[in-house]
Design a protein around this motif. Sequence first.
Motif, short mmCIF file in Angstrom:
data_model
loop_
_atom_site.label_atom_id
_atom_site.label_comp_id
_atom_site.label_asym_id
_atom_site.label_seq_id
_atom_site.Cartn_x
_atom_site.Cartn_y
_atom_site.Cartn_z
N GLU A 14 7.36 -30.11 53.30
CA GLU A 14 6.81 -29.41 52.13
C GLU A 14 6.01 -28.19 52.56
N ALA A 15 5.16 -28.34 53.59
CA ALA A 15 4.35 -27.22 54.06
C ALA A 15 5.23 -26.12 54.65
N ASN A 16 6.22 -26.50 55.45
CA ASN A 16 7.11 -25.50 56.03
C ASN A 16 7.97 -24.82 54.97
N GLY A 17 8.38 -25.58 53.97
CA GLY A 17 9.16 -24.99 52.88
C GLY A 17 8.34 -23.98 52.08
N ALA A 18 7.06 -24.31 51.85
CA ALA A 18 6.18 -23.39 51.13
C ALA A 18 6.00 -22.10 51.92
N ALA A 19 5.86 -22.21 53.24
CA ALA A 19 5.72 -21.02 54.08
C ALA A 19 6.98 -20.17 54.02
N ARG A 20 8.13 -20.84 54.01
CA ARG A 20 9.40 -20.11 54.00
C ARG A 20 9.60 -19.34 52.70
N ARG A 21 9.01 -19.80 51.61
CA ARG A 21 9.18 -19.15 50.31
C ARG A 21 8.26 -17.95 50.11
N ARG A 22 7.41 -17.67 51.08
CA ARG A 22 6.52 -16.51 50.95
C ARG A 22 7.35 -15.23 51.01
N PRO A 23 6.94 -14.20 50.27
CA PRO A 23 7.72 -12.95 50.21
C PRO A 23 7.97 -12.30 51.56
N ALA A 24 7.07 -12.49 52.52
CA ALA A 24 7.23 -11.83 53.82
C ALA A 24 8.54 -12.21 54.49
N PHE A 25 9.07 -13.40 54.21
CA PHE A 25 10.29 -13.84 54.87
C PHE A 25 11.54 -13.19 54.28
N PHE A 63 20.54 -21.81 69.06
CA PHE A 63 20.24 -22.56 67.84
C PHE A 63 19.33 -21.79 66.90
N LEU A 64 18.61 -20.78 67.43
CA LEU A 64 17.70 -20.01 66.59
C LEU A 64 18.44 -19.12 65.59
N ASP A 65 19.74 -18.91 65.80
CA ASP A 65 20.52 -18.12 64.86
C ASP A 65 20.77 -18.86 63.55
N ALA A 66 20.62 -20.17 63.59
CA ALA A 66 20.80 -20.98 62.38
C ALA A 66 19.52 -20.90 61.52
N ASP A 67 19.61 -21.47 60.32
CA ASP A 67 18.42 -21.52 59.47
C ASP A 67 17.34 -22.37 60.13
N ALA A 72 10.28 -27.35 61.92
CA ALA A 72 9.63 -26.21 62.57
C ALA A 72 9.01 -25.29 61.53
N HIS A 73 7.90 -24.66 61.91
CA HIS A 73 7.28 -23.70 61.00
C HIS A 73 8.12 -22.42 61.01
N PRO A 74 8.43 -21.86 59.85
CA PRO A 74 9.28 -20.67 59.77
C PRO A 74 8.77 -19.48 60.58
N SER A 75 7.46 -19.29 60.65
CA SER A 75 6.92 -18.17 61.41
C SER A 75 7.21 -18.33 62.90
N LEU A 76 7.07 -19.55 63.40
CA LEU A 76 7.36 -19.81 64.81
C LEU A 76 8.84 -19.61 65.09
N TRP A 77 9.70 -20.08 64.17
CA TRP A 77 11.15 -19.92 64.33
C TRP A 77 11.53 -18.44 64.36
N ARG A 78 10.95 -17.68 63.46
CA ARG A 78 11.27 -16.25 63.38
C ARG A 78 10.77 -15.51 64.62
N GLN A 79 9.55 -15.83 65.06
CA GLN A 79 9.02 -15.20 66.26
C GLN A 79 9.87 -15.54 67.47
N SER A 80 10.34 -16.76 67.53
CA SER A 80 11.20 -17.17 68.65
C SER A 80 12.51 -16.39 68.64
N ARG A 81 13.04 -16.13 67.46
CA ARG A 81 14.26 -15.32 67.37
C ARG A 81 14.02 -13.91 67.91
N LEU A 82 12.84 -13.36 67.61
CA LEU A 82 12.54 -12.00 68.05
C LEU A 82 12.42 -11.91 69.57
#
Length: 200
Positions: A14-25, A63-67, A72-82
């Motif tokens: 629930e917490a990770n889903g809420a973070a993913r729904r933020r406009p920044a993503f 695996f980071l190319d997938a959703d 995992a927290h979306p911010s950490l996943w996105r930073q790892s992709r970068l």
Amino acid sequence: MRASSGDAEAVVAEANGAARRRPAFDDTRDLEDERRGFLGTAEEAAIRDADGRVVWDLDAYGFLDADCAPTAHPSLWRQSRLVAGHGLLFDSLAIRVDGPRSRDADVTVRRHLPDGGGPRTLRLKNGVLTHVRGAGPAAGEPDVEITPDEPALRSLLLGRADLGELVAGGRARVTGDPARLAGLTGHLTEPDPGFPIVTP
């Protein structure tokens, strides 16, 4: 009942889903910028030392190319992709420019790869090397244009090949003044893994 190792606890999901729904993503410019200088990947994903031991595996983070996984927290996943990106040759060249020595230089080189992808323009001016995708007004007019195969371009820009030899061997075509390319590479220093990061 606890979730399996591949599932997230309800509160975590629930917490990770809420973070993913933020406009920044919804803003993917950072991901697009990260790939802006991409030239190509290595033919062999596994990089080995002299003894044949794998010291880095470019596919390990595929695996980071997938959703983002719900665990995992979306911010950490996105930073790892970068930070997992590779093949940014032009960016690696930019940090090698000898700024003070090249402050009066003004060299523009446009490269085309035979497999397409559009032209990329490199410009060294005021001691800074920039690269632009395409050939529009922001790219400027090139002093020289080269069309090498990808390994030839890497070898050329890293100082491991001679342009004349590449042309003679049919691995590159040149339009304009070839000496201007040498003028560009002549302003590069040896790679320094400990280069200073300057922030605005």
